[in-house]
Design a protein around this motif. Structure first.
Motif, PDB file in Angstrom:
ATOM      1  N   HIS A 152       9.879  12.559  -2.608  1.00  0.00           N
ATOM      2  CA  HIS A 152       9.638  13.610  -1.474  1.00  0.00           C
ATOM      3  C   HIS A 152       8.764  12.765  -0.131  1.00  0.00           C
ATOM      4  CE1 HIS A 152      10.490  16.914  -4.048  1.00  0.00           C
ATOM      5  NE2 HIS A 152       9.675  16.292  -5.171  1.00  0.00           N
ATOM      6  N   ALA A 153       8.477  11.685  -0.268  1.00  0.00           N
ATOM      7  CA  ALA A 153       7.766  11.020   0.851  1.00  0.00           C
ATOM      8  C   ALA A 153       8.956  10.482   1.825  1.00  0.00           C
ATOM      9  CB  ALA A 153       6.855  10.036   0.815  1.00  0.00           C
ATOM     10  N   ALA A 154       9.083  11.039   2.914  1.00  0.00           N
ATOM     11  CA  ALA A 154      10.224  10.837   3.952  1.00  0.00           C
ATOM     12  C   ALA A 154       9.847  10.092   5.025  1.00  0.00           C
ATOM     13  CB  ALA A 154      11.153  12.369   4.095  1.00  0.00           C
ATOM     14  N   LYS A 155       8.604  10.557   5.701  1.00  0.00           N
ATOM     15  CA  LYS A 155       8.035   9.974   6.910  1.00  0.00           C
ATOM     16  C   LYS A 155       7.087   8.735   6.637  1.00  0.00           C
ATOM     17  CE  LYS A 155       8.313  14.398   9.627  1.00  0.00           C
ATOM     18  NZ  LYS A 155       7.400  15.243  10.185  1.00  0.00           N
ATOM     19  N   GLY A 172       1.227   6.943   0.210  1.00  0.00           N
ATOM     20  CA  GLY A 172       2.062   6.964  -1.159  1.00  0.00           C
ATOM     21  C   GLY A 172       1.923   5.565  -1.827  1.00  0.00           C
ATOM     22  N   GLY A 173       2.464   4.556  -0.964  1.00  0.00           N
ATOM     23  CA  GLY A 173       2.677   3.339  -1.574  1.00  0.00           C
ATOM     24  C   GLY A 173       1.128   2.867  -1.780  1.00  0.00           C
ATOM     25  N   GLY A 174       0.191   3.060  -0.958  1.00  0.00           N
ATOM     26  CA  GLY A 174      -1.313   2.801  -1.224  1.00  0.00           C
ATOM     27  C   GLY A 174      -1.775   3.338  -2.531  1.00  0.00           C
ATOM     28  N   VAL A 175      -1.577   4.579  -2.854  1.00  0.00           N
ATOM     29  CA  VAL A 175      -2.019   5.280  -4.023  1.00  0.00           C
ATOM     30  C   VAL A 175      -1.433   4.723  -5.069  1.00  0.00           C
ATOM     31  CG1 VAL A 175      -1.941   7.522  -5.333  1.00  0.00           C
ATOM     32  CG2 VAL A 175      -2.470   7.328  -2.719  1.00  0.00           C
ATOM     33  N   ILE A 176       0.089   4.598  -5.216  1.00  0.00           N
ATOM     34  CA  ILE A 176       0.771   3.790  -6.361  1.00  0.00           C
ATOM     35  C   ILE A 176       0.135   2.389  -6.428  1.00  0.00           C
ATOM     36  CG2 ILE A 176       2.820   2.966  -7.189  1.00  0.00           C
ATOM     37  CD1 ILE A 176       4.208   5.027  -5.469  1.00  0.00           C
ATOM     38  N   ALA A 219      12.288   1.434   0.360  1.00  0.00           N
ATOM     39  CA  ALA A 219      12.151   0.717  -0.457  1.00  0.00           C
ATOM     40  C   ALA A 219      11.412  -0.475  -0.180  1.00  0.00           C
ATOM     41  CB  ALA A 219      13.373   0.305  -1.454  1.00  0.00           C
ATOM     42  N   TRP A 220      11.721  -1.068   0.660  1.00  0.00           N
ATOM     43  CA  TRP A 220      10.803  -2.377   1.336  1.00  0.00           C
ATOM     44  C   TRP A 220       9.602  -1.963   1.647  1.00  0.00           C
ATOM     45  CZ3 TRP A 220      12.187  -6.723  -0.750  1.00  0.00           C
ATOM     46  CH2 TRP A 220      13.778  -7.018  -0.624  1.00  0.00           C
ATOM     47  N   ILE A 221       9.510  -1.009   2.507  1.00  0.00           N
ATOM     48  CA  ILE A 221       7.964  -0.590   2.982  1.00  0.00           C
ATOM     49  C   ILE A 221       7.151  -0.243   1.881  1.00  0.00           C
ATOM     50  CG2 ILE A 221       6.814   0.928   4.535  1.00  0.00           C
ATOM     51  CD1 ILE A 221       9.178   1.061   6.451  1.00  0.00           C
ATOM     52  N   LEU A 222       7.666   0.656   0.858  1.00  0.00           N
ATOM     53  CA  LEU A 222       6.983   1.291  -0.133  1.00  0.00           C
ATOM     54  C   LEU A 222       6.635  -0.050  -1.016  1.00  0.00           C
ATOM     55  CD1 LEU A 222       5.980   3.707  -1.693  1.00  0.00           C
ATOM     56  CD2 LEU A 222       8.111   3.774  -2.883  1.00  0.00           C
ATOM     57  N   VAL A 223       7.459  -0.792  -1.428  1.00  0.00           N
ATOM     58  CA  VAL A 223       7.099  -1.983  -2.400  1.00  0.00           C
ATOM     59  C   VAL A 223       6.034  -3.077  -1.790  1.00  0.00           C
ATOM     60  CG1 VAL A 223       7.951  -3.911  -3.527  1.00  0.00           C
ATOM     61  CG2 VAL A 223       9.312  -1.850  -3.635  1.00  0.00           C
ATOM     62  N   ALA A 224       6.168  -3.226  -0.396  1.00  0.00           N
ATOM     63  CA  ALA A 224       5.212  -4.041   0.230  1.00  0.00           C
ATOM     64  C   ALA A 224       3.817  -3.477   0.246  1.00  0.00           C
ATOM     65  CB  ALA A 224       5.827  -4.661   1.669  1.00  0.00           C
ATOM     66  N   VAL A 225       3.479  -2.151   0.502  1.00  0.00           N
ATOM     67  CA  VAL A 225       2.542  -1.625   0.584  1.00  0.00           C
ATOM     68  C   VAL A 225       1.792  -1.490  -0.651  1.00  0.00           C
ATOM     69  CG1 VAL A 225       1.207   0.587   1.106  1.00  0.00           C
ATOM     70  CG2 VAL A 225       2.730  -0.075   2.745  1.00  0.00           C
ATOM     71  N   MET A 226       2.747  -1.028  -1.877  1.00  0.00           N
ATOM     72  CA  MET A 226       2.217  -1.104  -3.155  1.00  0.00           C
ATOM     73  C   MET A 226       1.801  -2.366  -3.548  1.00  0.00           C
ATOM     74  SD  MET A 226       3.723  -2.132  -6.110  1.00  0.00           S
ATOM     75  CE  MET A 226       2.818  -2.162  -7.633  1.00  0.00           C
ATOM     76  N   LEU A 227       2.502  -3.623  -2.970  1.00  0.00           N
ATOM     77  CA  LEU A 227       2.137  -4.910  -3.800  1.00  0.00           C
ATOM     78  C   LEU A 227       0.773  -5.428  -3.138  1.00  0.00           C
ATOM     79  CD1 LEU A 227       5.214  -6.866  -3.833  1.00  0.00           C
ATOM     80  CD2 LEU A 227       4.166  -5.932  -5.786  1.00  0.00           C
ATOM     81  N   VAL A 228       0.431  -4.878  -1.673  1.00  0.00           N
ATOM     82  CA  VAL A 228      -0.681  -5.372  -1.081  1.00  0.00           C
ATOM     83  C   VAL A 228      -2.150  -4.722  -1.654  1.00  0.00           C
ATOM     84  CG1 VAL A 228      -1.856  -5.048   1.070  1.00  0.00           C
ATOM     85  CG2 VAL A 228       0.282  -5.938   1.146  1.00  0.00           C
TER      86      VAL A 228
END
Length: 453
Positions: A187-190, A197-201, A236-245
């Motif tokens: 559901h996260a498009a913007k 969302g990546g930060g929360v995950i 995918a790349w943005i989400l994974v990068a934020v999540m890893l950080v």
């Protein structure tokens, strides 16, 4: 013309699949959620309140209580020797200390411990609710509701919700993590939503590692997110990068604290202890052809460690554990692989009748009953992986990619338990999330086949 028999079978299937029930579940989300919450709370509170608080205390529980008390009194995570704690990670002690602050109770008295564990039970019971909210989005309504009920009444997760151990909090954390993953991926498009969302995950992932120091979970979540995003590679790349950080940062800070306070370069000494004292001990017992002596080997390894570790620093002791374990295990590679598989297999299938003792519910043959129940769930879960869905028949579609992704994460977390042994069903706690969902799918398929025949 339509074959009357086919029409009757289609009507029977529709009556079974419950289009009315599915519609009701879809239209009454809040009421269905309340039902699931009650189904989760009732058995868990009953088991916690029926047990003597001392029976809910495990030998490992004392260290968690000690960490929590010192955290409140001194603002630092210390062990029983009032030294910086490097064996336990701070996730569960922080959770306990938060309950102690909220209730105004300590854990010195028996009744205070009961209240703390009752509050813990009430909080961790929400893991089933979060699982249901996730299941509603990846399964047809009736399957999702059935899977949540199976999870709510699972005797293993119900009992451990009140134990002074990490299992209940770990289940709650993983359920929240998986639910957040779904919301963000689907559901996260913007860009702002993806970043948040990546930060929360990431924070939920690091919290799970702080509860149980299995840091490869960070990599598992990152891989799952990348694959689940499908063709949307930019997201995918943005989400994974934020999540890893966001997941690596808290872990790095804890590792830095360990290095500064205890001169230990790592998250926890638990993996080294398990590798040397538990895993190597069982490989030795297998080598001698007497697996029943693994507990004797464990005590021997502990006694040997007390001798050679005298005068060494925490880092030196941990390095020596890994060195000795690695040297020994490399000499017996095939037996090492076999023992690892044996430990993990035992954790996956262990009926663990000891869960009934705290509440006084043990009975003759309880091992076979619990074993039969768990095997039945595993068989249904296996069938659930093979079942196909029909939107008209089931009232929705099965999002199989999510089931497979969650199964992969939960199964790999459970297989990591192959480095230790002797914890009964506690080491397979991640499977308590995915097995009920898959079993619900398999159960619906079995009932549908039985009615058709």
């Amino acid at each position: 013309m339509t074959d009357p028999q086919v029409t009757v079978e289609r009507n029977d299937t529709q009556n079974f699949s419950g289009p009315k029930i599915s519609t009701w579940l879809r239209d009454h989300v809040y009421l269905a959620t309340v039902i699931i919450l009650i189904a989760s709370l009732v058995p868990r509170l009953f088991l916690t309140l029926s047990a003597d608080p001392e029976d809910l205390i495990h030998p490992d529980s004392g260290s968690y209580f000690t960490n929590a008390v010192y955290l409140l009194e001194r603002g630092a995570v210390l062990n029983s020797k009032q030294m910086p704690e490097v064996f336990r990670t701070p996730g569960y002690p922080v959770f306990l200390s938060a309950i102690m602050v909220a209730t105004g109770k300590n854990v010195d008295k028996k009744e205070d411990r009961r209240l703390v564990l009752v509050v813990q039970t009430m909080i961790t019971s929400w893991s089933v609710v979060f699982l249901y909210w996730l299941a509603r989005r990846i399964l047809p309504p009736l399957m999702a509701f059935t899977g949540a009920l199976l999870a709510a009444f699972s005797p293993w997760s119900a009992v451990t919700a009140g134990f002074a151990l990490t299992e209940g909090v770990y289940l709650l954390n993983l359920a929240l993590l998986f639910f957040a993953m779904y919301l963000v991926v689907e559901h996260a498009a913007k860009l702002p939503a993806i970043l948040v969302g990546g930060g929360v995950i990431g924070l939920l992932t690091s919290a799970a590692v702080f509860v149980r120091p299995i840091w490869p979970l960070v990599l598992l979540v990152a891989i799952a997110l990348f694959l689940l995003c499908g063709d949307n590679r930019k997201k995918a790349w943005i989400l994974v990068a934020v999540m890893l950080v966001c997941s690596a940062s808290p872990l790095f800070l804890w590792k830095t604290r360990n290095l500064r306070e205890a001169q230990f370069d790592g998250l926890s000494t638990v993996p080294g202890v398990n590798a040397y004292q538990y895993f190597s001990a069982r490989v030795k017992s297998q080598l001698q052809g007497a697996d029943g002596d693994r507990w004797v080997m464990l005590q021997t390894a502990r006694e040997e460690e007390r001798q050679w570790s005298h005068g060494l620093s925490v880092q030196e002791v941990n390095d020596e554990r890994w060195r000795r374990a690695t040297v020994f295990l490399r000499e017996h590679p095939f037996l090492t692989v076999y023992t690892f598989a044996l430990n993990a297999g035992e954790a996956i299938i262990h009926p663990d009748p000891s869960i009934l003792r705290p509440a006084g519910l043990s009975f003759p043959g309880d091992t076979w009953v619990l074993a039969g129940l768990w095997v039945a769930l595993l068989v249904l879960a296996g069938l659930g992986l093979c079942c196909t869905s029909n939107r008209d028949r089931d009232g929705g579609m099965i999002q199989r990619k999510w089931l497979v992704a969650l199964l992969g994460i939960c199964l790999l977390l459970t297989l990591a338990s192959g480095i230790t042994y002797g914890a009964g069903a506690r080491l397979r706690v991640p499977l308590e999330l995915i097995v009920p969902l898959l079993a619900a799918v398999g159960l619906m398929c079995v009932i549908r086949i039985m009615r058709r025949n």
